[in-house]
Design a protein around this motif. Sequence first.
Motif, PDB file in Angstrom:
ATOM      1  N   ALA A  27      15.240  -6.435 -11.754  1.00 20.06           N
ATOM      2  CA  ALA A  27      14.444  -7.016 -12.834  1.00 20.06           C
ATOM      3  C   ALA A  27      13.088  -7.486 -12.319  1.00 20.06           C
ATOM      4  O   ALA A  27      12.053  -7.286 -12.972  1.00 20.06           O
ATOM      5  CB  ALA A  27      15.204  -8.175 -13.469  1.00 20.06           C
ATOM      6  N   ALA A  28      13.070  -8.108 -11.149  1.00 19.94           N
ATOM      7  CA  ALA A  28      11.819  -8.589 -10.561  1.00 19.94           C
ATOM      8  C   ALA A  28      10.887  -7.426 -10.223  1.00 19.94           C
ATOM      9  O   ALA A  28       9.670  -7.509 -10.425  1.00 19.94           O
ATOM     10  CB  ALA A  28      12.106  -9.419  -9.312  1.00 19.94           C
ATOM     11  N   MET A  29      11.440  -6.327  -9.734  1.00 23.81           N
ATOM     12  CA  MET A  29      10.624  -5.155  -9.420  1.00 23.81           C
ATOM     13  C   MET A  29       9.956  -4.600 -10.673  1.00 23.81           C
ATOM     14  O   MET A  29       8.767  -4.287 -10.671  1.00 23.81           O
ATOM     15  CB  MET A  29      11.496  -4.074  -8.761  1.00 23.81           C
ATOM     16  N   ALA A  30      10.737  -4.480 -11.746  1.00 28.29           N
ATOM     17  CA  ALA A  30      10.190  -3.923 -12.982  1.00 28.29           C
ATOM     18  C   ALA A  30       9.159  -4.842 -13.618  1.00 28.29           C
ATOM     19  O   ALA A  30       8.259  -4.381 -14.331  1.00 28.29           O
ATOM     20  CB  ALA A  30      11.322  -3.632 -13.962  1.00 28.29           C
ATOM     21  N   SER A  31       9.283  -6.152 -13.347  1.00 32.00           N
ATOM     22  CA  SER A  31       8.320  -7.126 -13.878  1.00 32.00           C
ATOM     23  C   SER A  31       7.112  -7.290 -12.975  1.00 32.00           C
ATOM     24  O   SER A  31       6.270  -8.160 -13.210  1.00 32.00           O
ATOM     25  CB  SER A  31       9.016  -8.481 -14.051  1.00 32.00           C
ATOM     26  N   ARG A  32       7.047  -6.477 -11.918  1.00 32.73           N
ATOM     27  CA  ARG A  32       5.947  -6.507 -10.938  1.00 32.73           C
ATOM     28  C   ARG A  32       5.856  -7.845 -10.205  1.00 32.73           C
ATOM     29  O   ARG A  32       4.771  -8.263  -9.781  1.00 32.73           O
ATOM     30  CB  ARG A  32       4.609  -6.169 -11.610  1.00 32.73           C
ATOM     31  N   LYS A  33       6.997  -8.501 -10.091  1.00 34.63           N
ATOM     32  CA  LYS A  33       7.053  -9.735  -9.314  1.00 34.63           C
ATOM     33  C   LYS A  33       7.583  -9.488  -7.899  1.00 34.63           C
ATOM     34  O   LYS A  33       7.668 -10.411  -7.087  1.00 34.63           O
ATOM     35  CB  LYS A  33       7.940 -10.762 -10.024  1.00 34.63           C
ATOM     36  N   ALA A  34       7.971  -8.256  -7.630  1.00 35.59           N
ATOM     37  CA  ALA A  34       8.491  -7.890  -6.313  1.00 35.59           C
ATOM     38  C   ALA A  34       8.085  -6.457  -6.009  1.00 35.59           C
ATOM     39  O   ALA A  34       8.025  -5.619  -6.916  1.00 35.59           O
ATOM     40  CB  ALA A  34      10.012  -8.025  -6.285  1.00 35.59           C
ATOM     41  N   TYR A  35       7.793  -6.186  -4.742  1.00 38.55           N
ATOM     42  CA  TYR A  35       7.423  -4.823  -4.384  1.00 38.55           C
ATOM     43  C   TYR A  35       7.927  -4.494  -2.979  1.00 38.55           C
ATOM     44  O   TYR A  35       8.088  -5.362  -2.117  1.00 38.55           O
ATOM     45  CB  TYR A  35       5.918  -4.599  -4.471  1.00 38.55           C
ATOM     46  N   ASN A  36       8.196  -3.205  -2.779  1.00 35.43           N
ATOM     47  CA  ASN A  36       8.672  -2.702  -1.497  1.00 35.43           C
ATOM     48  C   ASN A  36       7.514  -2.189  -0.663  1.00 35.43           C
ATOM     49  O   ASN A  36       6.532  -1.650  -1.198  1.00 35.43           O
ATOM     50  CB  ASN A  36       9.670  -1.562  -1.730  1.00 35.43           C
ATOM     51  N   PHE A  37       7.620  -2.349   0.631  1.00 34.69           N
ATOM     52  CA  PHE A  37       6.632  -1.781   1.541  1.00 34.69           C
ATOM     53  C   PHE A  37       6.970  -0.314   1.797  1.00 34.69           C
ATOM     54  O   PHE A  37       8.115   0.106   1.615  1.00 34.69           O
ATOM     55  CB  PHE A  37       6.628  -2.539   2.865  1.00 34.69           C
ATOM     56  N   PRO A  38       6.015   0.489   2.250  1.00 36.45           N
ATOM     57  CA  PRO A  38       6.316   1.884   2.596  1.00 36.45           C
ATOM     58  C   PRO A  38       7.434   1.962   3.641  1.00 36.45           C
ATOM     59  O   PRO A  38       7.492   1.162   4.581  1.00 36.45           O
ATOM     60  CB  PRO A  38       4.991   2.397   3.165  1.00 36.45           C
ATOM     61  N   VAL A  39       8.301   2.940   3.458  1.00 29.21           N
ATOM     62  CA  VAL A  39       9.448   3.116   4.352  1.00 29.21           C
ATOM     63  C   VAL A  39       9.032   3.886   5.595  1.00 29.21           C
ATOM     64  O   VAL A  39       8.290   4.871   5.516  1.00 29.21           O
ATOM     65  CB  VAL A  39      10.578   3.873   3.633  1.00 29.21           C
ATOM     66  N   VAL A  40       9.524   3.425   6.743  1.00 28.55           N
ATOM     67  CA  VAL A  40       9.376   4.163   8.000  1.00 28.55           C
ATOM     68  C   VAL A  40      10.756   4.677   8.378  1.00 28.55           C
ATOM     69  O   VAL A  40      11.715   3.907   8.468  1.00 28.55           O
ATOM     70  CB  VAL A  40       8.836   3.259   9.129  1.00 28.55           C
ATOM     71  N   ARG A  41      10.888   5.981   8.548  1.00 26.76           N
ATOM     72  CA  ARG A  41      12.192   6.576   8.893  1.00 26.76           C
ATOM     73  C   ARG A  41      11.934   7.797   9.755  1.00 26.76           C
ATOM     74  O   ARG A  41      11.287   8.753   9.314  1.00 26.76           O
ATOM     75  CB  ARG A  41      12.953   6.947   7.625  1.00 26.76           C
ATOM     76  N   GLU A  42      12.429   7.761  10.984  1.00 29.63           N
ATOM     77  CA  GLU A  42      12.106   8.819  11.938  1.00 29.63           C
ATOM     78  C   GLU A  42      13.333   9.246  12.746  1.00 29.63           C
ATOM     79  O   GLU A  42      14.214   8.431  13.044  1.00 29.63           O
ATOM     80  CB  GLU A  42      11.039   8.335  12.928  1.00 29.63           C
TER      81      GLU A  42
END
Length: 320
Positions: A27-42
């Motif tokens: 819910a917080a993500m959709a309300s733009r109150k939370a965001y993810n950083f770019p993923v690093v996967r190697e």
Amino acid sequence: MYVVAEKDIAGLMTPEAAFTAIEAVFAAMASRKAYNFPVVREAIGHQDALYGFKGGFDAAGLTLGLKAGGYWPHNLERGLINHQSTVFLFDPETGRVSAAVGGNLLTALRTAAASSVSIKYLAPKGAKVLGMIGAGHQSAFQLRAVAKVHPFEKVIGWNPHPEMLGRLKDTAAEIGLPFEAVELDRLGSEADVIISITSAFAPLLLDAHVKGPTHIAAMGTDTKGKQELDPALVARAKLFADEIAQSVTIGEFQHAVQQGLVAESAIVQLGAVVNGDDPGRGDAEVTIFDGTGVGLQDLAVAAAVVELAQQKGIAQEVAI
């Protein structure tokens, strides 16, 4: 900082608590109150391992941090599970590290909680039959979690290695449901809700398999090239994701988008349904949730565990 050891997680975090944390963070993500950083996967070039970082910031829950870890395919030979991770939380006011939390069980619980949130909001009305594609370690967590949010009457399952289906049968019995092993065409036609949780790199569930009102929680694809669903099936469904940008790059929807069958703009954040900003399945016959797994999920369950550990006197305080 506080340390919550992996061995203590099972006594602290329940499927219900994980569900609450994940529902809130979507819910917080959709309300733009939370965001993810770019993923690093190697691929690190050692032990055939994949290693990386997922992180983010939730202003609603004041949670900041990252999960470090990955997939070591030879760990079973050492008596360890293949997925290994640790979650680090930081004080958003000062930047100081506040906690280190074992991430292995939490990853399993938050992944199962994510599919359960999708099923709560998107399952067809009156859904009775649950189909499981995959019988690995995560499948048992999926079954236990979904039983908490929807009253299924039967479980049917398929796995690339049929000898592993005993895990599904035993877990279904544990939650009081009958289980039957079936082929994929029958699973697609009989299941009202399908959870796919494999490491496949080619479609398993085909468009022709799925008949009638169905919700699919596609939980296995989290890397470029992985794939569980037929792009034609994706193209005729209403699509939902935990994180749209991640879904179209490393998630299940990457293939349909790359083939021009689906526009990124057609994908809805699941949190928008939780918030009431999107009607959910509406009149769609098939809905698909692409659960790629985002850093904010890990932070949400880790923060909940730290709070519980402090309340119970289990959290170890370490000066740094």
